[in-house]
Scaffold this active site. Structure first.
Site, mmCIF file in Angstrom:
data_model
loop_
_atom_site.group_PDB
_atom_site.id
_atom_site.type_symbol
_atom_site.label_atom_id
_atom_site.label_comp_id
_atom_site.label_asym_id
_atom_site.label_seq_id
_atom_site.Cartn_x
_atom_site.Cartn_y
_atom_site.Cartn_z
ATOM 1 N N CYS A 171 16.805 -20.616 -14.777
ATOM 2 C CA CYS A 171 17.251 -21.428 -13.644
ATOM 3 C C CYS A 171 16.842 -22.873 -13.896
ATOM 4 O O CYS A 171 15.643 -23.169 -13.975
ATOM 5 C CB CYS A 171 16.641 -20.915 -12.347
ATOM 6 S SG CYS A 171 17.030 -21.949 -10.910
ATOM 7 N N ASN A 311 -2.024 -30.013 4.174
ATOM 8 C CA ASN A 311 -1.342 -30.897 3.223
ATOM 9 C C ASN A 311 -1.401 -32.368 3.623
ATOM 10 O O ASN A 311 -1.601 -33.247 2.777
ATOM 11 C CB ASN A 311 0.118 -30.459 3.079
ATOM 12 C CG ASN A 311 0.869 -31.215 2.005
ATOM 13 O OD1 ASN A 311 0.530 -31.142 0.837
ATOM 14 N ND2 ASN A 311 1.898 -31.955 2.410
ATOM 15 N N CYS A 400 12.713 -30.961 7.994
ATOM 16 C CA CYS A 400 13.475 -30.230 6.979
ATOM 17 C C CYS A 400 14.843 -29.830 7.523
ATOM 18 O O CYS A 400 15.577 -29.071 6.886
ATOM 19 C CB CYS A 400 12.703 -29.000 6.508
ATOM 20 S SG CYS A 400 12.325 -27.804 7.803
#
EC number: 2.1.1.190
Length: 444
Positions: A171, A311, A400
Site C-alpha cells: 500500500c 497529544n 476531522c
C-alpha cells in the site's frame, strides 16, 4: 459522543440515459459537481473543468447522483493513479488528481462549507498544513476475509461500499516499513490452522518500533503462535494478539506499550485500539500551530477537551500553561497521566468525563483562559453549550469533519466569538478527507 438515530430521506432509483455534464468543482466528499435541469448532480471520479459522460443513478428532491462513464475532456490536473488497486480498494479516492490540486479542492470545499453552513468567513485563511503525499501513514487497520471456496484468507482494505476485502501485497500510502510487511504477513496468516478466527490486523510504525496487532476471536493453538512468533523475529516486528476481552498477548518483541514522541520531548504511550493521529508529520505541525495560535502565556489555565492520551495537553503544559485534559475513555485518561509523568510534565491534570452529557457538576468546569477542542467526527456541539461557564478568550478547534465544524460555528458565533483563522490540514493525501484547524476569539 452520543449517536442518535435519524431516518434517512427516501431515495428514488431512476436510471436515465447517458448524457454529457460539465463539472465545475469538487464537493467535500471528492465528487464532481455539475448542474442538470436546475438540479445539482454529484459525479464521483469526475474533476473540475472536465466534460464527462455520466448516467444518473439516484434522484433526490434537490440533487442527484450519477455514475461516471467516460471522461470526454480531461482536466489538466488529472493523472494516472499509481496504485494497482486504485478503483477497487475503498481506501483512496483522489489518486487521479494531482496532489497540489487535491489540496486546492479541499481548501475550496472547506471554505464553502464554513461560508454556507457555518454562515461565517475567517478573517484570515492560513496556509494548509501538508507533508508527503505517499508513505505517510504510521498506522492502519487491515481487514481479513476467509474465502470458503478456496480456504484462503484475503488481507487488505474493504472495497468501496462493500464487505468484500481487496487482497493487497503493498500500500503506497502506508509507511514503507508497513507496506513491505503486507505480502509476507499475508503468507504467514494463510499458513495458520485458525484462519477463520482472525479479525482485523493493525499495523503500527512509531518511535517504539514496528508492531503487528492481530485481532483473534478464539484462542490460537501453540503451533499457530509459534508461526507468528517466528514471523515477528524474522521481520524484527513486535507481534501481539488481541482477544475479545481486549487482553494483549505479546508473541515476540518488547512487551511495553507502543509510543511516539513529539519535538518537545513528550513521550506518548498508547494501547492498540487507542486513537492516535495516523500522520505523524502532520500531527507535529498541528501541535506546533495550535500552541502558536493560542499564544500561551505562563500560568494561563487551558482546557483540553477530547484530550486522548495527551497529544496536545503535554505540549501545552510544557509551553507554560496549567492544563486540564478531559477524555471520555477511562483507559486513555489513565494512560495520559502516565504519559505526563514519563514526560516530566507537572502542569497537567486529567479527568474522565462524557463530554456529550450534562457537565454542570464536572469538577473541572469553570473559568478558563483558553480552550482546545479535538473531537471525533460528531463534533463538539454538546460541549459548546457550556461556554458561558468557561468564557475562554480564545478557542482552537481541530476538526476531522468540516460538516460538524461548520455546524458548531453557530453556538460559537451566538456567544460572541468570531472566526479569526481557518486552515486546512491535509492529514490524508490521495483521499477526499478534510481536516481543519480553526481559531475563534471572543469579540472585544
Amino acid at each position: 459522543m452520543a449517536q442518535f438515530y435519524k431516518a434517512k430521506p427516501r431515495k428514488t432509483q431512476q436510471t436515465q440515459a447517458k448524457q454529457s455534464f460539465h463539472v465545475s468543482q469538487l464537493d467535500h466528499l471528492g465528487a464532481g459537481i455539475a448542474e442538470h435541469q436546475g438540479k445539482i448532480v454529484f459525479i464521483p471520479g469526475a474533476l473540475p473543468d472536465e466534460t464527462v459522460t455520466a448516467q444518473i443513478v439516484e434522484q433526490k428532491k434537490r440533487h442527484a447522483k450519477a455514475k461516471l462513464i467516460k471522461v470526454e475532456s480531461a482536466s489538466a490536473a488529472r493523472i494516472e493513479a499509481s496504485c494497482p488497486y486504485y478503483g477497487r480498494c475503498g481506501g483512496c479516492d483522489l489518486q487521479h488528481l494531482e496532489l497540489s490540486a487535491q489540496r486546492d479542492a479541499k481548501q475550496t470545499a472547506l471554505e464553502n462549507l464554513i461560508n454556507k453552513m457555518g454562515r461565517t468567513q475567517p478573517q484570515t485563511m492560513s496556509e494548509p498544513l501538508s507533508g508527503e503525499g505517499w508513505h505517510y501513514r504510521r498506522r492502519a487497520r487491515l481487514a481479513t476475509q476467509y474465502l470458503r471456496d478456496t480456504k484462503q484468507l484475503n488481507l487488505g482494505f474493504r472495497a468501496l461500499a462493500s464487505s468484500e476485502v481487496v487482497n493487497i501485497d503493498a500500500c503506497p500510502v502506508l509507511a514503507k516499513s508497513l507496506s513491505e510487511l503486507i505480502a509476507p504477513l499475508n503468507q504467514c496468516l494463510n499458513r495458520l490452522s485458525a484462519k477463520r478466527s482472525l479479525g482485523h490486523v493493525e499495523l503500527l510504525s512509531v518511535d517504539s518500533g514496528p508492531c503487528v496487532v492481530l485481532r483473534i476471536t478464539s484462542p490460537l493453538n501453540d503451533k499457530d503462535k509459534a508461526l507468528l512468533a517466528t514471523f515477528g523475529e524474522q521481520h524484527k516486528v513486535r507481534l501481539v494478539l488481541l482477544d475479545d476481552d481486549s487482553k494483549l498477548e505479546t508473541l515476540w518483541g518488547d512487551e511495553g506499550l507502543p509510543y511516539y514522541t513529539l519535538e518537545d520531548g513528550s513521550s506518548l504511550g498508547f494501547s492498540p485500539g487507542n486513537f492516535i493521529q495516523v500522520n505523524g508529520e502532520i500531527n507535529q505541525q498541528m501541535v506546533t500551530q495550535a500552541i502558536d495560535w493560542l499564544q500561551i502565556q505562563p500560568g494561563e489555565r487551558v482546557l483540553d477537551l477530547f484530550c486522548g492520551v495527551g497529544n496536545f495537553t503535554l505540549p501545552l503544559a510544557k509551553a507554560g500553561a496549567q492544563v486540564v485534559g478531559v477524555e471520555g475513555v477511562d483507559a486513555m485518561v489513565a494512560q495520559a497521566r502516565v504519559n505526563a509523568t514519563m514526560s516530566g510534565v507537572e502542569g497537567a491534570e486529567f479527568y474522565h468525563g462524557d463530554l456529550s452529557a450534562d457537565l454542570s457538576a464536572a469538577p473541572w468546569l469553570g473559568r478558563i483562559d483558553k480552550l482546545l477542542l479535538d473531537p471525533a467526527r460528531a463534533g463538539a456541539y454538546e460541549s459548546l453549550q457550556w461556554l458561558k461557564k468557561m468564557k475562554p478568550k480564545a478557542i482552537v478547534y481541530i476538526s476531522c469533519n468540516p460538516v460538524s465544524l461548520a455546524r458548531d460555528c453557530e453556538p460559537l458565533l451566538a456567544q460572541g466569538y468570531q472566526l479569526s483563522r481557518l486552515g486546512l490540514i491535509d492529514m490524508f493525501p490521495q483521499t477526499h478527507h478534510i481536516e481543519a484547524m480553526a481559531l475563534f476569539e471572543l469579540e472585544k
